[in-house]
Design an enzyme around this catalytic site. Structure first.
Site, mmCIF file in Angstrom:
data_model
loop_
_atom_site.group_PDB
_atom_site.id
_atom_site.type_symbol
_atom_site.label_atom_id
_atom_site.label_comp_id
_atom_site.label_asym_id
_atom_site.label_seq_id
_atom_site.Cartn_x
_atom_site.Cartn_y
_atom_site.Cartn_z
ATOM 1 N N LYS A 51 0.832 -1.210 0.000
ATOM 2 C CA LYS A 51 0.000 0.000 0.000
ATOM 3 C C LYS A 51 0.869 1.263 0.000
ATOM 4 O O LYS A 51 0.575 2.237 -0.682
ATOM 5 C CB LYS A 51 -0.903 -0.032 1.239
ATOM 6 C CG LYS A 51 -1.953 1.018 1.229
ATOM 7 C CD LYS A 51 -3.030 0.767 2.255
ATOM 8 C CE LYS A 51 -3.927 1.985 2.285
ATOM 9 N NZ LYS A 51 -4.530 2.185 3.574
ATOM 10 N N LYS A 53 4.315 1.291 -0.650
ATOM 11 C CA LYS A 53 5.379 1.244 -1.657
ATOM 12 C C LYS A 53 4.825 0.446 -2.826
ATOM 13 O O LYS A 53 5.082 -0.758 -2.942
ATOM 14 C CB LYS A 53 6.608 0.536 -1.060
ATOM 15 C CG LYS A 53 7.855 1.391 -0.994
ATOM 16 C CD LYS A 53 9.001 0.548 -0.466
ATOM 17 C CE LYS A 53 10.250 1.354 -0.277
ATOM 18 N NZ LYS A 53 11.341 0.583 0.286
#
Ligand code: CTP
Length: 143
Positions: A51, A53
């Protein structure tokens, strides 16, 4: 630089494929607080990694990353967190937040402000040149 001997330091990260840059970071933090101090590694939980990266899947799951990090004698404990921020640290007893030079986003800015209002020092340590998890993955892919 202040004398942080005997103090408790925390630092944030995913620390998936442990590499020399990570070992150097932990070694430098241990050097700051000494053998009587504490080094706590805030370790991001699996569900949040992609979420925050996008496109970055971890190789090792949380429990494995935690075990690997806690094997190191430079580290006392790896503690789960979901998102970098005040909620992750407000119940922790610590003195110093150690970050890398890349930790400049808004979440870190808000955390730095909270630290300065709550008597915690923020220490930025340089990265070790020439190595990163991304680079390692690329090298391995091309082997
Ligand atoms: N770090 C470091 N030296 C490096 C790589 C990382 O000191 N060569 C530090 C970062 O500054 C950060 C921590 O290690 O404080 C965790 O970084 P992380 O993002 O997990 O490592 P990277 O190797 O940079 O991963 P990626 O390539 O996926 O960004």
């Amino acid at each position: 630089m202040n004398d942080y001997t005997g103090k408790t330091a925390i630092t944030f990260g995913v620390f998936d494929l442990l590499h020399f840059g990570h070992f150097e970071l932990f070694r430098r933090i241990r050097e700051l607080v000494g053998e009587n101090g504490k080094v706590y590694v805030m370790l991001q939980i699996d569900e949040m990694i992609e979420k925050y990266k996008p496109g970055c899947k971890s190789v090792y799951d949380f429990a494995t990353r935690q075990k690997m990090i806690e094997t190191l004698r430079t580290v006392d404990k790896a503690i789960p967190y979901d998102v970098v921020g005040i909620d992750a640290v407000k119940d922790l007893d610590f003195n110093i937040l150690v970050v890398g030079p890349e930790h400049t986003n808004e979440r870190f800015q808000r955390l730095f402000k909270w630290c300065s209002e709550n008597g915690k020092d923020v220490v930025t340590l340089p990265r070790t040149e020439g190595i990163s998890t991304t680079k390692l993955k690329a090298i391995i892919k091309d082997l």
